[in-house]
Enzyme design. Structure first.
Site, mmCIF file in Angstrom:
data_model
loop_
_atom_site.group_PDB
_atom_site.id
_atom_site.type_symbol
_atom_site.label_atom_id
_atom_site.label_comp_id
_atom_site.label_asym_id
_atom_site.label_seq_id
_atom_site.Cartn_x
_atom_site.Cartn_y
_atom_site.Cartn_z
ATOM 1 N N LEU A 6 0.862 -1.192 0.000
ATOM 2 C CA LEU A 6 0.000 0.000 0.000
ATOM 3 C C LEU A 6 0.897 1.240 0.000
ATOM 4 O O LEU A 6 1.756 1.383 0.872
ATOM 5 C CB LEU A 6 -0.897 0.005 1.245
ATOM 6 C CG LEU A 6 -1.772 1.254 1.384
ATOM 7 C CD1 LEU A 6 -3.012 1.142 0.521
ATOM 8 C CD2 LEU A 6 -2.184 1.491 2.824
ATOM 9 N N SER A 8 0.984 5.552 -0.224
ATOM 10 C CA SER A 8 0.206 6.799 -0.188
ATOM 11 C C SER A 8 0.803 7.823 -1.157
ATOM 12 O O SER A 8 2.009 7.796 -1.445
ATOM 13 C CB SER A 8 0.178 7.369 1.237
ATOM 14 O OG SER A 8 1.481 7.711 1.664
ATOM 15 N N CYS A 10 0.159 8.625 -4.601
ATOM 16 C CA CYS A 10 0.645 8.069 -5.885
ATOM 17 C C CYS A 10 0.204 8.849 -7.122
ATOM 18 O O CYS A 10 0.363 8.360 -8.235
ATOM 19 C CB CYS A 10 0.193 6.627 -6.031
ATOM 20 S SG CYS A 10 0.980 5.529 -4.861
ATOM 21 N N SER A 11 -0.373 10.059 -6.959
ATOM 22 C CA SER A 11 -0.817 10.755 -8.171
ATOM 23 C C SER A 11 0.356 11.388 -8.906
ATOM 24 O O SER A 11 0.231 11.796 -10.063
ATOM 25 C CB SER A 11 -1.865 11.826 -7.822
ATOM 26 O OG SER A 11 -1.325 12.773 -6.942
ATOM 27 N N GLY A 13 5.082 12.054 -8.830
ATOM 28 C CA GLY A 13 6.402 11.937 -8.214
ATOM 29 C C GLY A 13 6.866 10.541 -7.838
ATOM 30 O O GLY A 13 6.639 9.557 -8.551
ATOM 31 N N GLY A 15 5.928 8.451 -5.456
ATOM 32 C CA GLY A 15 4.876 7.470 -5.197
ATOM 33 C C GLY A 15 4.391 6.832 -6.486
ATOM 34 O O GLY A 15 4.236 5.607 -6.575
ATOM 35 N N TYR A 153 9.282 21.881 7.690
ATOM 36 C CA TYR A 153 9.392 20.643 6.909
ATOM 37 C C TYR A 153 10.424 19.714 7.555
ATOM 38 O O TYR A 153 10.164 18.523 7.747
ATOM 39 C CB TYR A 153 9.790 20.982 5.466
ATOM 40 C CG TYR A 153 9.978 19.763 4.587
ATOM 41 C CD1 TYR A 153 8.877 19.034 4.154
ATOM 42 C CD2 TYR A 153 11.251 19.363 4.184
ATOM 43 C CE1 TYR A 153 9.046 17.912 3.338
ATOM 44 C CE2 TYR A 153 11.424 18.248 3.373
ATOM 45 C CZ TYR A 153 10.317 17.534 2.954
ATOM 46 O OH TYR A 153 10.494 16.421 2.158
HETATM 47 P P1 NAD Z 1 4.985 15.092 -5.045
HETATM 48 O O1 NAD Z 1 4.420 16.400 -4.659
HETATM 49 O O2 NAD Z 1 4.997 14.711 -6.481
HETATM 50 O O3 NAD Z 1 4.283 13.892 -4.235
HETATM 51 C C1 NAD Z 1 3.678 14.041 -2.985
HETATM 52 C C2 NAD Z 1 2.317 13.389 -3.060
HETATM 53 O O4 NAD Z 1 1.675 13.414 -1.782
HETATM 54 C C3 NAD Z 1 1.398 14.117 -4.047
HETATM 55 O O5 NAD Z 1 0.875 13.187 -4.956
HETATM 56 C C4 NAD Z 1 0.322 14.709 -3.159
HETATM 57 O O6 NAD Z 1 -0.927 14.805 -3.793
HETATM 58 C C5 NAD Z 1 0.316 13.698 -2.017
HETATM 59 N N1 NAD Z 1 -0.369 14.206 -0.821
HETATM 60 C C6 NAD Z 1 -0.252 15.400 -0.202
HETATM 61 N N2 NAD Z 1 -1.105 15.480 0.836
HETATM 62 C C7 NAD Z 1 -1.785 14.300 0.881
HETATM 63 C C8 NAD Z 1 -2.805 13.760 1.715
HETATM 64 N N3 NAD Z 1 -3.328 14.482 2.724
HETATM 65 N N4 NAD Z 1 -3.228 12.501 1.477
HETATM 66 C C9 NAD Z 1 -2.738 11.768 0.459
HETATM 67 N N5 NAD Z 1 -1.797 12.236 -0.388
HETATM 68 C C10 NAD Z 1 -1.320 13.489 -0.169
HETATM 69 O O7 NAD Z 1 6.477 15.087 -4.475
HETATM 70 P P2 NAD Z 1 7.500 13.879 -4.218
HETATM 71 O O8 NAD Z 1 8.828 14.473 -4.365
HETATM 72 O O9 NAD Z 1 7.157 12.695 -5.014
HETATM 73 O O10 NAD Z 1 7.254 13.597 -2.666
HETATM 74 C C11 NAD Z 1 7.048 12.302 -2.135
HETATM 75 C C12 NAD Z 1 7.717 12.199 -0.761
HETATM 76 O O11 NAD Z 1 9.118 12.376 -0.924
HETATM 77 C C13 NAD Z 1 7.258 13.273 0.221
HETATM 78 O O12 NAD Z 1 7.074 12.683 1.492
HETATM 79 C C14 NAD Z 1 8.427 14.242 0.257
HETATM 80 O O13 NAD Z 1 8.522 14.895 1.504
HETATM 81 C C15 NAD Z 1 9.588 13.286 0.046
HETATM 82 N N6 NAD Z 1 10.818 13.905 -0.449
HETATM 83 C C16 NAD Z 1 10.814 14.676 -1.586
HETATM 84 C C17 NAD Z 1 11.989 15.277 -2.012
HETATM 85 C C18 NAD Z 1 12.043 16.163 -3.233
HETATM 86 O O14 NAD Z 1 13.001 16.913 -3.388
HETATM 87 N N7 NAD Z 1 11.074 16.101 -4.131
HETATM 88 C C19 NAD Z 1 13.174 15.079 -1.291
HETATM 89 C C20 NAD Z 1 13.150 14.274 -0.147
HETATM 90 C C21 NAD Z 1 11.969 13.694 0.260
#
Ligand code: NAD
Length: 309
Positions: A6, A8, A10-11, A13, A15, A153
């Site tokens: 499972l 969370s 996944c729309s 990045g 996920g 953050y």
């Molecule tokens: P992203 O914004 O593409 O993905 C984050 C996802 O979380 C989005 O699809 C968003 O809709 C979803 N989301 C937000 N609030 C939500 C909720 N209440 N319920 C369900 N879904 C929710 O960005 P990403 O980079 O793919 O981020 C994924 C994870 O990686 C995050 O936890 C982020 O903190 C972590 N991260 C990202 C980076 C970076 O530079 N992009 C670096 C380190 C860690």
């Protein structure tokens, strides 16, 4: 039998990439439940999943900020059993502390930290009963070290690190593993959303010096960092796939070698001064070189000293 995973958020990045890579596993070891808050955004995932859709990948609604949504989502999983939980959903927040609302800060903690707590509490009884399971948490290098103008953050990711390190001790008794994945910058919508947020925020109650440090020094340096050492979500997902496939998953897994020396600064000097002073120098002294047009020289220098290949 395939393991139910499972995930969370996944729309987009990481996920989305992870869901697709696991669903395409050539040994078909996984049944992926790719969840997202807004099912209206499932198009990109479904296209990327291709033939796996409806076979090794299903899409489900899940808002990690709602206990009701968590319960509803789990009740739809066959047998209610989750073998691997990936806490990926997350939001960012940057800017001078004085100019951010408490509501915005609370939303970050509610999503990034309590979102994971809600899901873990829901899947843990089943994992404990079956005496097996793996909980993966997408933390960040900001779960290991503070970064200027990212206080909230970083606090949310530090909270995850403390929570899951503590839980890991108890869960070993149940043969349940925890892995905190700690990426550096990743080229997803994440940074774009943050920059958009920043460009429409006024940051009231913030003094001109702080605003100058934020807008003219931090923001260009941050963009440069994403450009120079940023990873693709595909690369990060590949690391997570390996972690999920391993027999004895590690508690921590960084995804970007260039960050290891920075993280090591804290271990080398427990007083913390070395880390704070080095990052201060990087931001306030070396980026001045960037602004003087010595970009290449400064970049080479930065990489050579802090992120050697
Ligand atoms: P992203 O914004 O593409 O993905 C984050 C996802 O979380 C989005 O699809 C968003 O809709 C979803 N989301 C937000 N609030 C939500 C909720 N209440 N319920 C369900 N879904 C929710 O960005 P990403 O980079 O793919 O981020 C994924 C994870 O990686 C995050 O936890 C982020 O903190 C972590 N991260 C990202 C980076 C970076 O530079 N992009 C670096 C380190 C860690």
């Amino acid at each position: 039998a395939p393991r139910t995973v499972l995930i969370s958020g996944c729309s987009s990045g990481i996920g989305l990439e992870l869901a697709v890579q696991l669903a395409h596993d050539h040994r078909q070891r996984y049944r992926v439940v790719a969840t997202m808050r807004d099912l209206g955004k499932k198009g990109t995932l479904e296209t990327a999943a291709g033939e796996a859709l409806g076979q090794t990948l299903t899409v489900a609604q899940l808002d990690v900020c709602s206990e009701e949504s968590v319960a509803q989502c789990l009740s739809c999983i066959q047998g209610g059993e989750v073998d691997v939980l990936v806490n990926n959903a997350g939001v960012g927040l940057v800017g001078p502390l004085e100019g951010l609302s408490l509501a915005a800060m609370q939303n970050v903690l509610d999503t990034n930290f309590f979102g994971a707590v809600r899901l873990v509490r829901a899947v843990l009884p089943g994992m404990k009963r079956r005496r097996k399971g793996h909980i993966v948490v997408i933390s960040s290098v900001m779960g290991l070290q503070g970064v200027v103008f990212n206080e909230i953050y970083a606090a949310s990711k530090f909270a995850l690190e403390g929570f899951f390190e503590s839980l890991a001790v108890q869960l070993l008794q149940f043969n349940i593993f925890i892995t905190l994945v700690e990426p550096g910058p990743v080229a997803t919508d994440f940074e774009g959303k943050l920059l958009e947020q920043v460009s429409t925020t006024e940051f009231p109650d913030t003094d001109p010096d702080t605003l100058h440090y934020f807008r003219d020094i931090y923001l260009p340096a941050s963009r440069e960092l994403f450009r120079s050492v940023g990873q693709s979500p595909q690369d990060v997902a590949q690391v997570i796939v390996k972690v999920i496939g391993s027999a004895r998953p590690p508690l921590r897994r960084q995804t970007n070698d260039r960050y290891t020396p920075l993280a090591a600064l804290k271990a080398v000097d427990p007083s913390g001064s070395l880390y704070v002073r080095t990052t201060h120098c990087l931001l306030f002294r070396w980026t001045r070189l960037l602004n003087l047009g010595l970009r290449c020289l400064a970049c080479g220098c930065l990489r050579f000293r802090i992120w050697p290949r």
